[in-house]
Motif scaffolding. Structure first.
Motif, short mmCIF file in Angstrom:
data_model
loop_
_atom_site.label_atom_id
_atom_site.label_comp_id
_atom_site.label_asym_id
_atom_site.label_seq_id
_atom_site.Cartn_x
_atom_site.Cartn_y
_atom_site.Cartn_z
N ASN A 125 -89.72 0.51 18.85
CA ASN A 125 -90.41 1.42 17.95
C ASN A 125 -91.59 0.77 17.26
OD1 ASN A 125 -88.26 3.04 18.61
ND2 ASN A 125 -87.09 2.37 16.84
N GLU A 126 -91.44 -0.54 17.01
CA GLU A 126 -92.47 -1.23 16.24
C GLU A 126 -93.71 -1.51 17.06
OE1 GLU A 126 -90.78 -4.77 14.80
OE2 GLU A 126 -89.34 -3.74 13.55
N SER A 127 -93.51 -1.56 18.36
CA SER A 127 -94.57 -1.99 19.25
C SER A 127 -95.83 -1.16 19.02
CB SER A 127 -94.07 -1.90 20.67
OG SER A 127 -95.05 -1.41 21.50
N THR A 128 -96.94 -1.83 18.88
CA THR A 128 -98.18 -1.14 18.57
C THR A 128 -98.96 -0.80 19.83
OG1 THR A 128 -99.04 -3.32 18.18
CG2 THR A 128 -98.54 -2.00 16.25
N SER A 129 -98.84 -1.63 20.85
CA SER A 129 -99.60 -1.37 22.07
C SER A 129 -98.65 -1.00 23.20
CB SER A 129 -100.38 -2.62 22.47
OG SER A 129 -99.50 -3.62 22.88
N SER A 130 -99.14 -0.20 24.12
CA SER A 130 -98.29 0.24 25.23
C SER A 130 -98.00 -0.91 26.18
CB SER A 130 -98.98 1.38 25.97
OG SER A 130 -100.23 0.92 26.44
N GLY B 284 -103.39 -13.92 22.23
CA GLY B 284 -103.61 -15.32 21.88
C GLY B 284 -102.54 -15.83 20.92
N GLN B 285 -102.16 -14.98 19.97
CA GLN B 285 -101.10 -15.37 19.02
C GLN B 285 -99.78 -15.58 19.74
OE1 GLN B 285 -101.52 -12.00 16.36
NE2 GLN B 285 -102.47 -13.29 14.80
N ARG B 286 -99.50 -14.67 20.68
CA ARG B 286 -98.24 -14.79 21.42
C ARG B 286 -98.20 -16.09 22.21
NH1 ARG B 286 -95.86 -9.39 22.92
NH2 ARG B 286 -95.13 -10.48 24.75
N GLN B 287 -99.32 -16.45 22.83
CA GLN B 287 -99.32 -17.69 23.61
C GLN B 287 -99.21 -18.90 22.69
OE1 GLN B 287 -98.55 -17.51 26.43
NE2 GLN B 287 -99.43 -18.95 27.83
N ARG B 288 -99.69 -18.78 21.46
CA ARG B 288 -99.53 -19.87 20.49
C ARG B 288 -98.06 -20.01 20.10
NH1 ARG B 288 -104.43 -17.90 17.38
NH2 ARG B 288 -103.27 -18.11 15.45
N ALA C 171 -94.26 -8.08 19.63
CA ALA C 171 -95.11 -6.92 19.94
C ALA C 171 -96.20 -6.71 18.90
CB ALA C 171 -94.24 -5.66 20.04
N GLN C 172 -96.02 -7.31 17.71
CA GLN C 172 -97.00 -7.12 16.65
C GLN C 172 -98.14 -8.14 16.73
OE1 GLN C 172 -93.82 -7.45 13.79
NE2 GLN C 172 -94.24 -5.38 13.04
N LEU C 173 -98.04 -9.07 17.69
CA LEU C 173 -99.05 -10.13 17.78
C LEU C 173 -100.04 -9.84 18.91
CD1 LEU C 173 -96.81 -13.32 17.45
CD2 LEU C 173 -97.81 -11.94 15.64
N GLN D 74 -98.44 -25.29 12.38
CA GLN D 74 -99.38 -26.06 13.20
C GLN D 74 -100.17 -25.17 14.17
OE1 GLN D 74 -96.90 -29.31 14.79
NE2 GLN D 74 -98.31 -30.64 13.71
N VAL D 75 -99.52 -24.11 14.68
CA VAL D 75 -100.26 -23.20 15.56
C VAL D 75 -100.89 -22.06 14.75
CG1 VAL D 75 -98.91 -23.74 17.61
CG2 VAL D 75 -98.21 -21.84 16.18
N GLU D 76 -100.97 -22.26 13.44
CA GLU D 76 -101.64 -21.32 12.53
C GLU D 76 -101.00 -19.94 12.50
OE1 GLU D 76 -105.74 -21.51 13.70
OE2 GLU D 76 -105.56 -23.68 13.87
N LEU D 77 -99.69 -19.91 12.64
CA LEU D 77 -98.97 -18.64 12.55
C LEU D 77 -97.84 -18.72 11.52
CD1 LEU D 77 -98.76 -17.63 16.31
CD2 LEU D 77 -99.98 -16.43 14.51
N GLY D 78 -98.02 -19.61 10.54
CA GLY D 78 -96.97 -19.83 9.55
C GLY D 78 -96.56 -18.56 8.82
N ASN D 79 -97.51 -17.62 8.65
CA ASN D 79 -97.19 -16.41 7.88
C ASN D 79 -96.67 -15.27 8.75
OD1 ASN D 79 -99.56 -16.20 9.19
ND2 ASN D 79 -100.67 -15.13 7.56
N ARG D 80 -96.52 -15.52 10.07
CA ARG D 80 -96.04 -14.44 10.93
C ARG D 80 -94.63 -14.72 11.46
NH1 ARG D 80 -99.92 -10.92 12.50
NH2 ARG D 80 -98.11 -9.55 12.61
N ALA D 81 -93.90 -15.63 10.81
CA ALA D 81 -92.60 -16.06 11.32
C ALA D 81 -91.63 -14.92 11.54
CB ALA D 81 -91.99 -17.09 10.37
N ASN D 82 -91.70 -13.89 10.69
CA ASN D 82 -90.73 -12.81 10.80
C ASN D 82 -91.24 -11.61 11.58
OD1 ASN D 82 -88.79 -14.20 9.29
ND2 ASN D 82 -89.90 -13.68 7.42
N ALA D 83 -92.46 -11.71 12.10
CA ALA D 83 -92.99 -10.60 12.89
C ALA D 83 -92.30 -10.58 14.25
CB ALA D 83 -94.49 -10.76 13.08
N ARG D 84 -92.38 -9.44 14.92
CA ARG D 84 -91.89 -9.39 16.29
C ARG D 84 -93.06 -9.63 17.24
NH1 ARG D 84 -86.64 -7.76 16.44
NH2 ARG D 84 -86.03 -6.35 14.79
#
Lengths: 257, 244
Positions: free
Chosen positions: A245-250, B134-138, B129-131, B117-127
């Motif tokens: 549900n959270e996913s923003t992109s398809s 480039g962020q995902r590969q980091r 799919a929200q990244l 170190q990969v500059e994603l310290g503030n996204r630790a609790n994100a899923r």
């Protein structure tokens, strides 16, 4: 706001045309009762309807629980043991050639006129769709996930429980949705074939005594129950897979990378 | 620790892609294998990671410490392979989670440090799919680093990214993987030249490995470095020559 108005508008429109048909054709009440009459009966006979609805609901819920549980366990076993899969999968597919309805009289014979036979009907009708959905979900785990798990030192059991199972949850959710929509059919058909309680019984009984308004009221209760069931299951399925549900992109919607 | 792969051979649909291939990965150095698609470079890397199709590829692996290599390789693929149902932090901790047992607070602390170190310290609790890609590969890079294995194998790790993101990630990877033993597979000569201590080209039918090309200077090398540009042209010609 519009999304709420639309279904209300459609419902009102349908009820109105129903009532219009009754007025225009002057149909006798034992052929087609108008919505007002059905509504009156619903209120008058509410305790009776609820008593029977409770039985049907219990049958449906028990059937869903058993069917979904057995389906999930079967799918996990089929994935885990290759030998079992080769022997059992053809049997499962062939067994689907027998219509479950045709089994109803046999189930009555074996399990009696009580709730057991109806629960068995609901379970049987759910079992295959859930098993098939889960099995497909478990089988289609992206290879990359499994390779990654192997380089991380995960054994087969860990791979199954921590990678394959969560990856199959969206498919399991679809299986549950199908189950929720067919389970009431199983229970009601079971009641038609032979029982002394339940909405299916009430409908047959009312039909035989020309109480068509009561029949329609029972049908209405059944429809509301089935809808509520579907939406609750849908909610549960979405809770099980919050990441969909959270996913923003398809691009990232449960696809294989 | 040096790692040596001997007599590797790969057969694909009754046809020999390469045979008797020898490869040495000197400890603490970044080795890149450059080659076109279908030359068997990914299979070579998967053999080292222990995830290859064993019917198709065979080879013997020796480590200079005498221990087997199995279980001591961190693998980073072209896709980030982040599990969508886990948070970013849990994805970094995946190695610890799959090993069974509980994840200690020290490990969580370390994972958080890597995310910083990969500059994603503030996204630790994100899923995941929200990244962004480039962020995902980091995050995948952080997960690879968290494993802290003697050998890091990267299979075209940045090829799915856009050019600018790729350059930034290359710099980041060069910084974080300094002094580690790395094997990277790529088809991009510039990427190999920027990051590697040694570059090998896999080409021909059956494929053979070239002698190592050893660019001078510190990694990550600048994109406008004369030597890098010159070697890039040479490598491109070499690879293109094979295609024609």
């Amino acid at each position: 706001m519009m999304s709420l108005l639309r279904p209300i508008g459609i419902t009102l429109g349908l009820l109105l045309s129903w009532q219009l048909i009754v007025w225009l054709t002057d149909a006798p009440r034992f052929i087609l009762p108008g919505p007002l009459l059905v509504f009156n009966t619903l209120i008058d006979q509410f305790p009776l309807l609820m008593k029977h609805a409770g039985v049907t609901l219990a049958e449906i819920l028990l059937g869903m629980l058993l069917g979904a549980g057995l389906g999930l366990i079967s799918a996990l076993s089929l994935i885990t043991w290759g030998r079992l899969r080769r022997w059992l999968l053809p049997v499962l597919v062939i067994s689907q050639a027998i219509p479950v309805f045709a089994l109803a009289p046999v189930l009555m014979l074996w399990l009696g006129y009580g709730m057991t036979s109806k629960v068995a009907m609901a379970t049987l009708i759910i079992y295959f769709p859930v098993t098939a959905a889960c099995f497909d979900g478990l089988r289609q785990t992206p290879t990359g996930y499994l390779q990654l798990a192997r380089t991380l030192g995960a054994g087969r059991r860990t791979q199954l429980l921590q990678i394959r199972l969560p990856a199959a949850l969206p498919a399991f959710g679809s299986g549950l949705r199908v189950a929720a929509s067919v389970a009431p059919i199983g229970a009601v058909v079971g009641e038609w074939v032979g029982s002394s309680t339940g909405l299916g019984y009430l409908m047959l009984h009312a039909n035989a005594r020309m109480q068509v308004d009561l029949m329609f009221a029972a049908l209405l209760v059944l429809a509301v129950m089935a809808l509520a069931l579907y939406f609750s299951v849908n909610l549960i399925a979405r809770r099980l897979t919050p990441w969909l549900n959270e996913s923003t992109s398809s691009v990232t919607r449960g696809d294989t990378p | 620790m040096d790692i040596r792969l001997e007599q590797a051979s790969l057969h694909w649909q009754h046809h020999c892609v390469f045979s008797d291939l020898n490869l040495t990965l000197p400890g603490g150095q970044w080795t890149s294998i450059l080659g076109q698609s279908g030359v068997g470079k990914s299979s070579l890397l998967q053999l080292l990671c222990g995830i290859a199709d064993e019917a198709a590829i065979t080879g013997q692996i020796f480590c200079s410490d005498g221990q087997p290599l199995a279980g001591r390789v961190a693998w980073m693929a072209q896709q980030d392979l982040l599990l969508p149902w886990l948070s970013v932090l849990d994805n970094v901790l995946l190695g610890a989670r799959l090993q069974g047992g509980t994840v200690g607070s020290e490990q969580v602390e370390q994972a958080r440090h890597l995310l910083v170190q990969v500059e994603l310290g503030n996204r630790a609790n994100a899923r995941p799919a929200q990244l962004s890609g480039g962020q995902r590969q980091r995050v995948a890079l952080a997960r690879t680093l968290f494993q802290d294995q003697p050998l890091v194998c990267m299979d075209e790790p940045f090829s799915a990214l856009d050019a600018i993101t790729r350059l930034k990630l290359q710099d980041l990877a060069a910084e974080l993987l300094a002094d580690r033993t790395v094997l990277m597979i790529t088809h991009d000569p510039l990427e190999a030249l920027r990051l590697s201590d040694r570059i090998l080209v896999l080409r021909g039918a059956p494929a053979r490995l070239s002698d190592p090309i050893i660019p001078a200077g510190q990694t990550p090398r600048a994109i406008h470095d004369q030597q890098v540009l010159q070697l890039q042209a040479q490598l491109l010609e070499l690879l293109a020559g094979e295609a024609s």
